[in-house]
Design an enzyme around this catalytic site. Structure first.
Site, short mmCIF file in Angstrom:
data_model
loop_
_atom_site.label_atom_id
_atom_site.label_comp_id
_atom_site.label_asym_id
_atom_site.label_seq_id
_atom_site.Cartn_x
_atom_site.Cartn_y
_atom_site.Cartn_z
N ASP A 82 5.50 -41.49 86.38
CA ASP A 82 6.53 -41.07 87.32
C ASP A 82 5.88 -40.79 88.69
OD1 ASP A 82 9.08 -40.24 88.11
OD2 ASP A 82 8.80 -38.18 87.40
N GLU A 134 10.27 -47.03 94.97
CA GLU A 134 11.29 -46.19 95.62
C GLU A 134 11.51 -46.65 97.05
OE1 GLU A 134 11.03 -41.96 94.96
OE2 GLU A 134 11.72 -41.51 96.98
N ALA A 210 18.39 -36.02 88.48
CA ALA A 210 19.73 -35.96 87.89
C ALA A 210 20.07 -34.59 87.30
CB ALA A 210 19.87 -37.04 86.82
N SER A 211 19.09 -33.70 87.19
CA SER A 211 19.40 -32.34 86.72
C SER A 211 20.33 -31.70 87.73
CB SER A 211 18.13 -31.49 86.64
OG SER A 211 17.20 -32.05 85.77
P1 13P Z 1 14.82 -33.40 88.13
O1 13P Z 1 13.61 -32.56 87.81
O2 13P Z 1 15.53 -32.90 89.32
O3 13P Z 1 15.67 -33.60 86.95
O4 13P Z 1 14.26 -34.83 88.57
C1 13P Z 1 13.47 -35.55 87.69
C2 13P Z 1 12.99 -36.80 88.33
O5 13P Z 1 13.68 -37.42 89.11
C3 13P Z 1 11.66 -37.29 87.97
O6 13P Z 1 11.25 -38.36 88.74
#
Ligand code: 13P
Length: 284
Positions: A82, A134, A210-211
């Protein structure tokens, strides 16, 4: 089953109009809580580790814990880096066995982001590894990376087409109003922008941060072309809330298994809910 390239998972999601969770692992309990939930719901899964998580857990532990987790699984699982910040970090992850990487060149000007992403794509594709990039800049806080609201930039639809054509990426993270971490109010997603981007690109699009995005908005984004939805903070909150609850009940607790076990179950429950929302249940 072993790890599969993320492109295989996302291609099917793109064809069949659902999204797969890109769920972050922070420790062993996260890994187990997440994969057990995906197995129970028969969902494909993208396990992702940030550079900060790799530093915290250790590369050997990340790789070997994930290998142990997928050894006997019946669901397709990708291991994804990530927000990879450099070519060197990405090459290391590929050598260690990640099946997918994100190169995040969003802090660079457009042309430079294209040039750097293209180099990553060339190297990764030569060994069958998927690449997410991105375009635009997603705001908020993740690990040690802090993007102030005023520096966040929405993805321009006209740039997205050129970016994908020139780099050859497999998946594109777009900035349409979400942010990493905890939101102050409800985020406002720019669905018109998503529609424009999706109509010019028939490829998997990724929603970060998305959280805290209302479930209806996540569902709508998925119905409009998002195929990967990243969640980390919500599961961290579920894990920590359960531990707080248990310590409130019994401040004398001392055996970590007595609070980490229930916290791991809390993650599983939260993951199962997300899987329902994303529509990846029974798509393994
Ligand atoms: P959140 O921690 O806001 O859910 O985002 C996770 C994310 O986008 C990881 O790349």
């Amino acid at each position: 089953m072993g790890l599969v390239p993320m492109a295989d998972i996302l291609e099917k999601a793109n064809d069949e109009y659902y999204a797969v969770g890109g769920f972050n692992i922070n420790n062993m309990e996260f890994l187990q809580g997440i994969i057990w939930a995906a197995e129970e719901t028969n969902s494909p899964l993208i396990l992702q580790a940030s550079e900060g998580a790799i530093k915290y857990i250790g590369m050997d532990y990340v790789i070997n814990m994930v290998k142990a987790a997928v050894r006997d699984t019946h669901i397709p699982v990708a291991l994804h880096l990530d927000h990879g910040s450099s070519y060197e970090v990405i090459m290391r992850c590929i050598r260690e066995g990640f099946s997918s990487v994100m190169y995040d060149g969003s802090k660079y000007p457009f042309k430079q982001n294209i040039r750097l992403t293209k180099e990553v794509v060339k190297a990764a594709h030569s060994v069958g590894v998927t690449v997410e990039a991105e375009l635009g800049k997603i705001g908020g806080t993740e690990d040690d990376v802090d993007v102030d609201e005023k520096d966040a930039k929405f993805t321009k639809p006209e740039e997205a087409e050129e970016f994908v054509e020139k780099t050859g990426v497999d998946a594109l993270a777009i900035a349409i109003g979400t942010a990493h971490g905890v939101y102050k109010g409800d985020p406002e997603l720019d669905f018109d922008r998503l529609e424009k981007i999706n109509s010019s690109l028939n490829m998997p699009l990724v929603l970060h941060g998305a959280s805290g995005v209302p479930d209806e908005d996540v569902r709508k984004a998925v119905s409009m072309g998002i195929n990967k939805v990243n969640v980390n903070t919500a599961f961290q909150q579920a894990f920590t809330a359960k531990i707080k609850e248990l310590f409130d009940k019994d401040p004398e607790l001392y055996d970590p298994r007595k609070y980490c076990g229930p916290a791991r179950d809390a993650i599983s429950e939260a993951v199962k809910e997300k899987i329902e929302i994303l529509g990846s249940k029974n798509r393994a």
